[in-house]
Write an enzyme that holds these catalytic residues in place. Structure first.
Site, mmCIF file in Angstrom:
data_model
loop_
_atom_site.group_PDB
_atom_site.id
_atom_site.type_symbol
_atom_site.label_atom_id
_atom_site.label_comp_id
_atom_site.label_asym_id
_atom_site.label_seq_id
_atom_site.Cartn_x
_atom_site.Cartn_y
_atom_site.Cartn_z
ATOM 1 N N THR A 40 0.829 -1.210 0.000
ATOM 2 C CA THR A 40 0.000 0.000 0.000
ATOM 3 C C THR A 40 0.866 1.264 0.000
ATOM 4 O O THR A 40 0.390 2.324 -0.381
ATOM 5 C CB THR A 40 -0.904 0.054 1.251
ATOM 6 O OG1 THR A 40 -0.101 -0.229 2.396
ATOM 7 C CG2 THR A 40 -2.031 -0.957 1.162
ATOM 8 N N ASP A 41 2.123 1.147 0.403
ATOM 9 C CA ASP A 41 2.878 2.396 0.648
ATOM 10 C C ASP A 41 3.214 3.140 -0.636
ATOM 11 O O ASP A 41 3.261 4.362 -0.629
ATOM 12 C CB ASP A 41 4.106 2.178 1.553
ATOM 13 C CG ASP A 41 5.222 1.354 0.921
ATOM 14 O OD1 ASP A 41 4.966 0.648 -0.068
ATOM 15 O OD2 ASP A 41 6.352 1.436 1.432
ATOM 16 N N LEU A 129 12.653 -8.064 6.474
ATOM 17 C CA LEU A 129 12.592 -7.339 7.751
ATOM 18 C C LEU A 129 13.351 -6.018 7.669
ATOM 19 O O LEU A 129 13.559 -5.335 8.662
ATOM 20 C CB LEU A 129 13.145 -8.212 8.885
ATOM 21 C CG LEU A 129 12.445 -9.570 9.027
ATOM 22 C CD1 LEU A 129 13.050 -10.376 10.160
ATOM 23 C CD2 LEU A 129 10.943 -9.388 9.252
ATOM 24 N N SER A 130 13.729 -5.664 6.460
ATOM 25 C CA SER A 130 14.311 -4.361 6.163
ATOM 26 C C SER A 130 15.606 -4.052 6.901
ATOM 27 O O SER A 130 15.738 -3.022 7.565
ATOM 28 C CB SER A 130 13.282 -3.248 6.393
ATOM 29 O OG SER A 130 13.609 -2.201 5.516
ATOM 30 N N SER A 131 16.557 -4.931 6.720
ATOM 31 C CA SER A 131 17.888 -4.638 7.246
ATOM 32 C C SER A 131 18.473 -3.429 6.530
ATOM 33 O O SER A 131 19.267 -2.686 7.108
ATOM 34 C CB SER A 131 18.800 -5.854 7.082
ATOM 35 O OG SER A 131 19.073 -6.123 5.725
ATOM 36 N N SER A 132 18.083 -3.194 5.279
ATOM 37 C CA SER A 132 18.660 -2.066 4.535
ATOM 38 C C SER A 132 18.240 -0.739 5.165
ATOM 39 O O SER A 132 19.071 0.154 5.338
ATOM 40 C CB SER A 132 18.280 -2.120 3.056
ATOM 41 O OG SER A 132 16.895 -2.041 2.869
ATOM 42 N N GLU A 164 18.251 5.161 -0.499
ATOM 43 C CA GLU A 164 17.920 3.860 -1.094
ATOM 44 C C GLU A 164 17.414 4.021 -2.528
ATOM 45 O O GLU A 164 17.750 3.242 -3.407
ATOM 46 C CB GLU A 164 16.897 3.112 -0.221
ATOM 47 C CG GLU A 164 16.529 1.758 -0.788
ATOM 48 C CD GLU A 164 16.486 0.624 0.222
ATOM 49 O OE1 GLU A 164 16.762 0.844 1.421
ATOM 50 O OE2 GLU A 164 16.181 -0.505 -0.203
ATOM 51 N N ASP A 176 9.635 1.663 5.438
ATOM 52 C CA ASP A 176 10.733 1.005 6.159
ATOM 53 C C ASP A 176 11.597 2.019 6.908
ATOM 54 O O ASP A 176 11.951 1.821 8.071
ATOM 55 C CB ASP A 176 11.611 0.217 5.187
ATOM 56 C CG ASP A 176 10.843 -0.895 4.499
ATOM 57 O OD1 ASP A 176 9.688 -1.140 4.901
ATOM 58 O OD2 ASP A 176 11.388 -1.494 3.564
ATOM 59 N N TYR A 226 8.093 -6.660 -8.234
ATOM 60 C CA TYR A 226 7.750 -5.423 -7.520
ATOM 61 C C TYR A 226 7.503 -4.301 -8.527
ATOM 62 O O TYR A 226 6.503 -3.590 -8.463
ATOM 63 C CB TYR A 226 8.906 -5.062 -6.574
ATOM 64 C CG TYR A 226 8.690 -3.843 -5.716
ATOM 65 C CD1 TYR A 226 7.995 -3.926 -4.518
ATOM 66 C CD2 TYR A 226 9.217 -2.606 -6.091
ATOM 67 C CE1 TYR A 226 7.819 -2.805 -3.711
ATOM 68 C CE2 TYR A 226 9.045 -1.486 -5.294
ATOM 69 C CZ TYR A 226 8.356 -1.584 -4.108
ATOM 70 O OH TYR A 226 8.190 -0.479 -3.318
HETATM 71 P P1 ADP Z 1 16.159 -6.297 3.418
HETATM 72 O O1 ADP Z 1 16.110 -4.813 3.538
HETATM 73 O O2 ADP Z 1 14.822 -6.899 3.176
HETATM 74 O O3 ADP Z 1 16.845 -6.970 4.546
HETATM 75 P P2 ADP Z 1 17.800 -5.632 1.155
HETATM 76 O O4 ADP Z 1 18.279 -6.428 -0.002
HETATM 77 O O5 ADP Z 1 17.022 -4.395 0.880
HETATM 78 O O6 ADP Z 1 17.011 -6.640 2.106
HETATM 79 O O7 ADP Z 1 19.056 -5.177 2.024
HETATM 80 C C1 ADP Z 1 20.014 -6.126 2.458
HETATM 81 C C2 ADP Z 1 21.412 -5.555 2.312
HETATM 82 O O8 ADP Z 1 21.643 -4.548 3.331
HETATM 83 C C3 ADP Z 1 22.494 -6.573 2.548
HETATM 84 O O9 ADP Z 1 22.786 -7.315 1.386
HETATM 85 C C4 ADP Z 1 23.670 -5.699 2.967
HETATM 86 O O10 ADP Z 1 24.297 -5.131 1.831
HETATM 87 C C5 ADP Z 1 22.999 -4.583 3.738
HETATM 88 N N1 ADP Z 1 23.030 -4.852 5.192
HETATM 89 C C6 ADP Z 1 21.995 -5.041 6.012
HETATM 90 N N2 ADP Z 1 22.388 -5.271 7.290
HETATM 91 C C7 ADP Z 1 23.728 -5.210 7.273
HETATM 92 C C8 ADP Z 1 24.745 -5.369 8.277
HETATM 93 N N3 ADP Z 1 24.451 -5.653 9.553
HETATM 94 N N4 ADP Z 1 26.023 -5.231 7.884
HETATM 95 C C9 ADP Z 1 26.350 -4.958 6.603
HETATM 96 N N5 ADP Z 1 25.433 -4.811 5.624
HETATM 97 C C10 ADP Z 1 24.148 -4.941 5.940
HETATM 98 MG MG MG Z 2 15.523 -3.485 1.981
#
Ligand code: ADP
Ligand code: MG
Length: 395
Positions: A40-41, A129-132, A164, A176, A226
Site C-alpha cells: 500500500t505504501d 525485515l528491512s535490514s537495509s 535507497e 521502512d 515489484y
Molecule cells: P532487506 O532490507 O529486506 O533486509 P535488502 O536487499 O534491501 O534486504 O538489504 C540487504 C542488504 O543490506 C544486505 O545485502 C547488505 O548489503 C545490507 N546490510 C543489512 N544489514 C547489514 C549489516 N548488519 N552489515 C552490513 N550490511 C548490511
Molecule cells: Mg531493503
C-alpha cells in the site's frame, strides 16, 4: 557470515580493536515487521509496521579529515571512501547504503566530517525485515553525531529513503525508513504514507506474542515483480482518472468506484487494484480493533490480508502459504500472514504468549513436511526507532 547479538559495550570494544581508541558513540536502528498494509505504501495508502528488537548497530568516531573508514562485522570486510568523491561500489554492496546516506546528506547541504565506523547487525538480510533501512538509518544518525548536527526523525527517514532510491537504486516507499526512525517500544505505528501523519498504537501488554517466521526462501523474483506491480497500480490509476480526474493514487479510490470502472480494466489490473483498496480498508479497521483491544478481530484482518496478497496481488509463494496455513492450524494463533514484498521472506503471526514454544515446534514441523525447508522463528518485541545506545545517558 555470522550474526551475533552483541551488546553496545561489546561493539565498543571491537571498535577499539579495529580502529584503535574508543568510539564516540554506539547507535542502533531497528528492523521492522509490517503487521498489516502490504504493497500500500507506494499507493499513498496506510501501513501498520512495528520496529523490532533485531537491529543494525554502529560504533563510530569522528575523524578530522574527509575519509570514511568502515568495517562490517557481518561480512568481515573493511572499506573506505572519501566524502569529496562518493561513487557507487561495485563490490562490497553493503557500503552503498552508507555511501548513499553521506551523498544525500551532502546534497541536502549538510557539512559532513569523516568517520570511522564499525557496523554490526542482527536483522536477517534480505528476508523482508528491512535490514537495509536499519543500516541506512543507523548510518544517518552516526554521520549526524560525528558531524555535529541532528535531524528530526521524519527528516532522517526521508534522507534514508532518498539514499535507497537515488543512490542504491531501489524504488522503495517510505514505510521502512519511517518505522526505523519513529518506532516506539511496545507499539505498532499507524502511518498515512501520503501525509506522513502517524500514530503509535499500543500492542497488547500481555497474552499476545509477535512471531516472525522466516521461510528461508530467498526472494528471487522480488525486484522485477515489484516493479511490475507498481506499473499495474499506475495503469489502474490512469484508467480510474478517466472517470474521476481527482484520483492521484489508488488511495483515492473506493471499492465501489473500482467496481464501477471494472469494465475498463483488465481482469488482472482489477484484482491488483482491489487488493490495494481493500488492504487500506483492512488497515483502518485493524487499527480500530487494536485500539479497542479486539485481538481476535485484528488477527482475522491479518488472515484476510494474506489471502488478498495471495489471490489478488499474487505476491505470495508456496513457502509463505505453507507457513501461514500451518500457523492458522493452531487454535492459539490469532492471525498469520506474509509480511514484506513477498515471493519468500517472512510471515508474521500473532499468537497467545503461552503457546510460543508449541507454535515454533508445530509450525516448523508442518512447514518442513510441506516444503522440505527449515524455518527460523523470531519471537519479537516492538522496539524504539533509531537512537544512541552507548554511552548510557547520551541522547
Ligand atoms: P532487506 O532490507 O529486506 O533486509 P535488502 O536487499 O534491501 O534486504 O538489504 C540487504 C542488504 O543490506 C544486505 O545485502 C547488505 O548489503 C545490507 N546490510 C543489512 N544489514 C547489514 C549489516 N548488519 N552489515 C552490513 N550490511 C548490511
Ligand atoms: Mg531493503
Amino acid at each position: 557470515m555470522t550474526q551475533q547479538r552483541g551488546t553496545a559495550e561489546t561493539l565498543a570494544m571491537t571498535f577499539e580493536e579495529r580502529f584503535e581508541g574508543a568510539p564516540d558513540v554506539v547507535v542502533r536502528a531497528p528492523g521492522r515487521v509490517n503487521l498489516i498494509g502490504e504493497h500500500t505504501d507506494y499507493n499513498d495508502g496506510y501501513v501498520l509496521p512495528a520496529a523490532i528488537d533485531y537491529d543494525v548497530t554502529i560504533a563510530c568516531r569522528a575523524r578530522s579529515d574527509r575519509t570514511v573508514r568502515l568495517y562490517s562485522a557481518l561480512f568481515g570486510e573493511r572499506a573506505s571512501f572519501r566524502l569529496d568523491r562518493i561513487g557507487k561500489a561495485r563490490t562490497q554492496g553493503w557500503t552503498n547504503y552508507v555511501r548513499g546516506i553521506a551523498a544525500i546528506l551532502q546534497a541536502s547541504g549538510h557539512a559532513l566530517a569523516g568517520m570511522d565506523a564499525l557496523i554490526a547487525g542482527t536483522v536477517p538480510l534480505s528476508s523482508g525485515l528491512s535490514s537495509s533501512a536499519a543500516l541506512e538509518t543507523a548510518a544517518c544518525l552516526a554521520f549526524e553525531i560525528s558531524s555535529g548536527f541532528r535531524l528530526g526523525p521524519v527528516e532522517r527517514a526521508l534522507v534514508a529513503q532518498r539514499a535507497e532510491r537515488e543512490f542504491v537504486g531501489v524504488q522503495c516507499g517510505i514505510m521502512d525508513q519511517f518505522i526505523a526512525c519513529l518506532g516506539r517500544a511496545d507499539h505498532a505505528l499507524f502511518i498515512d504514507t501520503r501525509s506522513l501523519a502517524y500514530e503509535p498504537t499500543p500492542l497488547p501488554e500481555q497474552g499476545v506474542a509477535l512471531i516472525i517466521g522466516n521461510t528461508n526462501k530467498q526472494r528471487g523474483l522480488v525486484d522485477s515483480e515489484y516493479n511490475t506491480r507498481r506499473a499495474e497500480c499506475e495503469e489502474a490509476v490512469r484508467v480510474l482518472q478517466l472517470a474521476n480526474p481527482n484520483v492521484q493514487a489508488l488511495r483515492d479510490v473506493s471499492l465501489s468506484e473500482l467496481d464501477a470502472a471494472r469494465y475498463r480494466l483488465s481482469e488482472r489490473t482489477y484484482r491488483r487494484a482491489r487488493h490495494v483498496i481493500t488492504e487500506n480498508d483492512r488497515v483502518l479497521a485493524s487499527v480500530r480493533a487494536l485500539r479497542e483491544g479486539r485481538i481476535a478481530e485484528f488477527g482475522r484482518w491479518m488472515n484476510d490480508s494474506h489471502d488478498s496478497l495471495r489471490d489478488d496481488y499474487e505476491v505470495s509463494c508456496a513457502e509463505l502459504d505453507a507457513m501461514v496455513e500451518a500457523a492458522r492450524g493452531l487454535p492459539e494463533t490469532f492471525g498469520s500472514r506474509m509480511t514484506g514484498a513477498g515471493f519468500g521472506g517472512c510471515t508474521v503471526s500473532l499468537v497467545a504468549s503461552d503457546a510460543v514454544p508449541r507454535f515454533m515446534e508445530r509450525v516448523g514441523e508442518a512447514y518442513k513436511a510441506a516444503t522440505g525447508r527449515t524455518a527460523t522463528f523470531y519471537a519479537c518485541r516492538a522496539a524504539d526507532g533509531a537512537k544512541v545506545v552507548w554511552p548510557a545517558g547520551r541522547e
